[in-house]
Scaffold this motif. Sequence first.
Motif, mmCIF file in Angstrom:
data_model
loop_
_atom_site.group_PDB
_atom_site.id
_atom_site.type_symbol
_atom_site.label_atom_id
_atom_site.label_comp_id
_atom_site.label_asym_id
_atom_site.label_seq_id
_atom_site.Cartn_x
_atom_site.Cartn_y
_atom_site.Cartn_z
ATOM 1 N N VAL A 1 10.368 6.427 -6.341
ATOM 2 C CA VAL A 1 9.445 7.469 -6.356
ATOM 3 C C VAL A 1 10.120 8.721 -6.927
ATOM 4 O O VAL A 1 9.829 9.416 -7.613
ATOM 5 C CB VAL A 1 8.644 7.641 -5.266
ATOM 6 N N LEU A 2 11.168 8.981 -6.034
ATOM 7 C CA LEU A 2 12.211 10.181 -6.537
ATOM 8 C C LEU A 2 12.569 10.302 -8.107
ATOM 9 O O LEU A 2 12.810 11.306 -8.470
ATOM 10 C CB LEU A 2 13.414 10.158 -5.515
ATOM 11 N N LEU A 3 12.846 9.062 -8.465
ATOM 12 C CA LEU A 3 13.404 8.953 -9.786
ATOM 13 C C LEU A 3 12.312 9.340 -10.787
ATOM 14 O O LEU A 3 12.340 10.114 -11.602
ATOM 15 C CB LEU A 3 13.970 7.564 -10.001
ATOM 16 N N LEU B 1 10.236 -1.328 6.320
ATOM 17 C CA LEU B 1 11.368 -0.375 6.208
ATOM 18 C C LEU B 1 12.369 -0.532 5.307
ATOM 19 O O LEU B 1 12.832 0.472 4.333
ATOM 20 C CB LEU B 1 12.182 -0.269 7.702
ATOM 21 N N PHE B 2 12.600 -1.835 4.621
ATOM 22 C CA PHE B 2 13.501 -2.104 3.611
ATOM 23 C C PHE B 2 12.602 -1.737 2.316
ATOM 24 O O PHE B 2 13.258 -1.159 1.431
ATOM 25 C CB PHE B 2 13.929 -3.623 3.556
ATOM 26 N N ALA B 3 11.337 -1.888 2.174
ATOM 27 C CA ALA B 3 10.606 -1.680 1.016
ATOM 28 C C ALA B 3 10.519 -0.088 0.787
ATOM 29 O O ALA B 3 10.577 0.351 -0.073
ATOM 30 C CB ALA B 3 9.215 -2.288 1.333
ATOM 31 N N ALA B 4 10.265 0.635 2.089
ATOM 32 C CA ALA B 4 10.605 1.927 2.221
ATOM 33 C C ALA B 4 11.563 2.699 1.591
ATOM 34 O O ALA B 4 11.430 3.799 0.727
ATOM 35 C CB ALA B 4 10.269 2.652 3.649
ATOM 36 N N TRP B 5 12.875 1.909 2.055
ATOM 37 C CA TRP B 5 13.952 2.405 1.295
ATOM 38 C C TRP B 5 13.920 2.450 -0.259
ATOM 39 O O TRP B 5 14.464 3.233 -1.076
ATOM 40 C CB TRP B 5 15.268 1.702 1.967
ATOM 41 N N TYR C 1 0.690 -1.319 -0.141
ATOM 42 C CA TYR C 1 -0.017 -0.107 0.008
ATOM 43 C C TYR C 1 0.881 1.225 -0.188
ATOM 44 O O TYR C 1 0.496 2.289 -0.646
ATOM 45 C CB TYR C 1 -0.795 0.056 1.084
ATOM 46 N N MET C 2 2.063 1.226 0.801
ATOM 47 C CA MET C 2 2.806 2.359 0.881
ATOM 48 C C MET C 2 3.553 2.627 -0.525
ATOM 49 O O MET C 2 3.481 3.834 -0.994
ATOM 50 C CB MET C 2 3.894 1.919 1.568
#
Length: 222
Positions: A130-132, A120-124, A40-41
């Motif tokens: 997303v930034l790219l 947390l690993f997925a968030a990294w 979901y994140m």
Amino acid sequence: MKGLLLKDFYTIWKGGRIFLILYVFMAAVSGVNIQSGWSYMGFWLVMMDSQTSSTFSYDHSCNWNRFALTMPVTRKDVVRSKFLLQLLIVCGSTLAYLVLAALVSLVLRTFEVKAFCNMLFAAWLVFWVVLLMGSVSTLLLFRFPPEYARLISILIYVIPACAFMGAGSVFMQEMTDNLATLPAEFSAMLLPAAIAMPVLSLVVSGLCYVFSCRIFQKKDLA
């Protein structure tokens, strides 16, 4: 440049409050089912980041850039504010999502250390992806008229967001158990991806910023 950022945040807040409400709701849902929260994140982070494109449409509708350059700001300041806006949105959304999901899971006693570490690993990884995508989208929005913003958002955000959800449904159970249970090929890709994605994202974002500056320097705002 602070004024440029405040103007964009106000624009997003005025036109995208429903997305913020949905974002908080999905973060809470992730806390209820923290084992699948990372999928979901990924979806909602790209949706939050896509709000940056809405500021381009607003700027075009009121000829904001032509007015902004009458103030003590340069064209590079305008470009820099857009990329900084995107960075702040992605950072803030990621941190807020993790904190809210953790709090909800603690209150409901669904918190699991292993599952949260996976998140947390997925968030990294999601953060850099997303930034790219946001940097490429910003470059395209500087290059093409705002009328193409909807198409650009679909190509850059919606399709990858759906891919995040699909990936989450495929690998959710495996990641909640143990990385050792994942297919050997996928497990071997995790660490290199965690290292390669920041490098790739920073390089692409830097190039997008340079090209955006060149495009905006030559753009006729009359």
